[in-house]
Design an enzyme around this catalytic site. Structure first.
Site, short mmCIF file in Angstrom:
data_model
loop_
_atom_site.label_atom_id
_atom_site.label_comp_id
_atom_site.label_asym_id
_atom_site.label_seq_id
_atom_site.Cartn_x
_atom_site.Cartn_y
_atom_site.Cartn_z
N ASP A 92 0.86 -1.18 0.00
CA ASP A 92 0.00 0.00 0.00
C ASP A 92 0.90 1.23 0.00
OD1 ASP A 92 -1.89 -1.99 0.39
OD2 ASP A 92 -2.97 -0.93 1.98
N LYS A 154 -6.96 3.20 -3.00
CA LYS A 154 -7.31 3.17 -1.58
C LYS A 154 -7.57 4.59 -1.10
CE LYS A 154 -5.08 1.93 2.85
NZ LYS A 154 -3.91 1.26 3.45
N LYS A 183 -10.22 0.08 -2.03
CA LYS A 183 -10.07 -0.20 -0.60
C LYS A 183 -10.52 1.00 0.23
CE LYS A 183 -6.65 -1.45 2.95
NZ LYS A 183 -5.28 -1.96 3.20
#
EC number: 4.1.2.4
Length: 224
Positions: A92, A154, A183
């Site tokens: 991430d 995300k 996400k």
């Protein structure tokens, strides 16, 4: 939706600075017990988690350029490569927010490309930090991520002034289409919120409250 089903949406998360080895071992045990998709941890704890999670289905997710996203691209890429070598299967990364605000979109794209190239088969999620971006900036960032073929976009680090919103999840899903994950992270602490995120397009939930989310489903007989 049953608790088992939603568990596979959850990256069980512990990213704050004070987390101890025992905290990470507890996180891993909880992920095994509740069948969470992954644990999301700082890279220094990857070897510990890898040892604990061997012979389980729980994956290891870590963060790169976290939480500001302002590192040199070469540093982000190196960080990703070393994390994967240590045992991470998902990365991430935080997008360079300052470059977005400076309208330096080619630099933003190159930054993501550098980390993507370093991922070598690991899945890359790009954290937009949506609370700092305009709607137009979110759209442009998502278009770049779609073009590059990253694994996920995300919403948030969870370290800034705001987290995931239903509106931003729906917008991100609309822009990236169905082939890229979305996400939701930051502020997703209960069952109802998690379900709303999923209904609006989230395919992963990043939360330190995974057990509360699961217990909410159990306690309320999956009424959400």
């Amino acid at each position: 939706m049953q608790s088992y089903d939603i568990a596979q949406f959850i990256d069980h998360t512990a990213l704050t600075a004070e987390k101890t080895e025992q905290d990470i071992l507890d996180l891993c045990n909880e992920a095994i017990e509740h069948n969470f998709f992954s644990v999301c941890i700082n890279s220094g704890y990857i070897p510990l988690a890898r040892q604990k999670l061997q012979n389980t289905n729980v994956k290891i997710c870590t963060v790169v350029g976290f939480p500001l996203g302002a590192n040199l691209s070469t540093v982000k890429a190196f960080e990703a490569k070393e994390a994967i070598k240590a045992g991470a299967t998902e990365i991430d990364m935080v997008i360079n927010i300052g470059w977005i605000k400076s309208n330096q979109w080619e630099s933003v794209k190159a930054d993501i490309q550098a980390v993507l190239a370093a991922c070598e088969g690991a899945l890359l999620k790009v954290i937009l930090e949506t609370c700092l971006l305009t709607k137009e900036e979110i759209i442009t960032a998502c278009k770049i991520c779609r073009e590059l073929g990253v694994g996920f976009v995300k919403t948030s680090t969870g370290f800034n002034k705001g987290g995931a919103t239903v509106e931003n999840i729906a917008l991100m899903r609309q822009v990236v289409g169905e082939n890229i994950g979305v996400k939701a992270s930051g502020g997703v602490r209960d069952t109802k919120t998690a379900i709303e995120m999923i209904k609006n397009g989230a395919t992963r939930i990043g939360s330190s409250s995974g057990i509360a989310i699961i217990n909410g489903l159990t306690d309320n007989n999956a009424i959400y």
